[in-house]
Structures are given as C-alpha cells and as structure tokens.
Design an enzyme around this catalytic site. Structure first.
Site, short mmCIF file in Angstrom:
data_model
loop_
_atom_site.label_atom_id
_atom_site.label_comp_id
_atom_site.label_asym_id
_atom_site.label_seq_id
_atom_site.Cartn_x
_atom_site.Cartn_y
_atom_site.Cartn_z
N ARG A 51 0.82 -1.21 0.00
CA ARG A 51 0.00 0.00 0.00
C ARG A 51 0.86 1.26 0.00
NH1 ARG A 51 -5.55 -0.37 2.78
NH2 ARG A 51 -4.74 1.40 3.96
N SER A 52 2.04 1.20 0.56
CA SER A 52 2.95 2.35 0.49
C SER A 52 3.33 2.64 -0.95
CB SER A 52 4.21 2.08 1.33
OG SER A 52 3.90 2.03 2.69
N ARG A 62 0.48 13.22 -8.91
CA ARG A 62 0.29 14.64 -8.58
C ARG A 62 1.52 15.46 -8.99
NH1 ARG A 62 -4.57 14.35 -9.00
NH2 ARG A 62 -5.92 14.12 -7.19
N HIS A 65 1.13 16.11 -12.51
CA HIS A 65 0.15 17.17 -12.71
C HIS A 65 0.78 18.55 -12.52
CE1 HIS A 65 -3.27 14.15 -11.73
NE2 HIS A 65 -3.01 14.17 -13.03
N SER A 91 7.96 4.15 3.08
CA SER A 91 8.07 2.92 3.86
C SER A 91 7.80 3.22 5.32
CB SER A 91 9.48 2.32 3.71
OG SER A 91 9.66 1.23 4.61
N GLY A 92 6.71 2.69 5.83
CA GLY A 92 6.36 2.93 7.22
C GLY A 92 7.45 2.51 8.18
N SER A 93 7.93 1.28 8.04
CA SER A 93 8.95 0.77 8.94
C SER A 93 10.32 1.36 8.67
CB SER A 93 9.05 -0.76 8.82
OG SER A 93 9.59 -1.11 7.55
N GLY A 94 10.56 1.72 7.43
CA GLY A 94 11.90 2.18 7.05
C GLY A 94 12.90 1.04 7.01
N THR A 96 12.06 -1.97 4.98
CA THR A 96 11.67 -2.87 3.90
C THR A 96 12.88 -3.15 3.01
OG1 THR A 96 9.50 -1.81 3.97
CG2 THR A 96 9.97 -3.23 2.08
N SER A 145 -2.14 0.94 8.15
CA SER A 145 -3.19 1.78 7.58
C SER A 145 -3.01 3.26 7.91
CB SER A 145 -4.57 1.32 8.04
OG SER A 145 -4.87 0.06 7.51
N GLU A 148 -0.16 4.81 5.92
CA GLU A 148 -0.49 4.99 4.50
C GLU A 148 -1.46 6.15 4.30
OE1 GLU A 148 0.22 0.30 4.59
OE2 GLU A 148 -1.83 1.08 4.61
N ASP A 156 0.11 14.92 -0.28
CA ASP A 156 -0.80 15.84 -0.99
C ASP A 156 -0.59 17.27 -0.50
OD1 ASP A 156 -2.00 14.15 -2.82
OD2 ASP A 156 -3.85 13.87 -1.67
#
Length: 181
Positions: A51-52, A62, A65, A91-94, A96, A145, A148, A156
């Site tokens: 999901r990351s 974006r 864009h 990467s949430g954990s950093g 991966t 979750s 992400e 954004d």
C-alpha cells in the site's frame, strides 16, 4: 498499541487518529521535503512496497500534474536512475529490504533520496538525504493503515505547497490530468 473500537462510528476513531497524525507532522522535515522537490530540472522516481507503493504512485501522479518529470520505479516505461535524479521512497517501517536496496542503488548512481517513513531513526532514514516523518505509531487500525493514510495526506499537502503562489497552477494541473476516462 491501541485496541480497535467496538460498535458504531469507528470512522470517527480513524478521523481522530489522522487528525492527531497531521497535528504532529514536523514543520522542518515537511519544509525540507518541499525544498527538495522544488529542485529545478530534477527527474523524480517514486517507490514503495504494498500500500505504500500505491501512495508513492499517487504522489508521482500529482507531481506529474505539477509538470514535473516523474516516474514510478519498476514500471515498464521508467528510465534508468541517473546522477542528479531524485527517488521518493515511502516505507512505514523504514526497514523494507526492497526499498533499502533501491535507495542504495539510487545513491550509487548519484541520485538524491527522500524517505517518507514513520521511523526517523530507521535504516531508510539513515540512508536518505531528506526524511519526511509521518508520525503514525499508535493506532487502533490494522497494520500500516494509519501510516499509509497519513502519508497520502502529507504528500498531498507537499503538492499543495509546491503549487502555492503559482498563478493559474490548478488550471495547468487540470490540463495535465488524464483525458482518457
């Protein structure tokens, strides 16, 4: 770790978690990420796993864009990473392994790296040139979750900051939006 909420209106628990996360984003690291992405003429690549990776792809869209030369790492049309390019790694954990490998390879080729992670002392953060911390450790939600969700919103907001003050930027962004839907 917080426990899942029982009963109705669990979406309000998600809203509180996301709101708390956004309240705790470090302004200095946010500004450093914006500054890095403002580098004129730099090609950007985006990557992440699971999901990351979807968040990284949405960020690449974006940036496109905004008129930046941007690619999703691993896609068939992505060119090779070269000196002067930039790599965004989500990467949430950093920790991966694939993401760490990509950062090492990008740095070997002279690219700058921007890490988006929940762990500012992770292996990824130590390797990266710039770190944007998305503080998402305490959550009732499943797995990554909150990271992400928070990463998408923070990135954004980075795009908003990049577009700020540019007269007519939203119209130019809309003109670059796909017309094949």
């Amino acid at each position: 770790m917080a426990r899942p909420m029982d009963g109705a209106k669990t979406w309000l628990a998600v809203a509180r978690e996301v709101g708390d996360l956004l309240d705790n984003v470090d302004e200095t690291s946010f500004g450093a990420a914006v500054t890095e992405l403002l580098t004129p003429g730099r090609r950007w690549f985006a990557t992440g796993q699971g999901r990351s990776g979807l968040v990284a792809s949405m960020t690449a869209m974006r940036l496109m864009h905004l008129g930046q030369d941007v690619h999703v790492l691993g896609e068939a049309t992505a060119p090779s990473v070269e000196a002067g390019d930039g790599l965004i790694v989500v990467s949430g954990s950093g920790e991966t392994p694939v993401s760490l490998h990509y950062v090492r390879r990008a740095k070997e080729h002279g690219a700058r790296t921007l890490a988006v992670t929940a762990h500012p002392s992770s292996s990824l953060a130590k390797l990266a040139d710039v770190v944007l911390c998305v503080p998402s450790r305490d959550t009732a939600q499943f797995s990554g979750s909150l990271f992400e969700q928070g990463s998408l919103l923070v990135l954004d907001a980075v795009v908003m900051a990049l577009a700020a003050g540019r007269e007519g930027e939203h119209a130019r962004m809309q003109a670059r939006h796909t017309n094949m839907q």
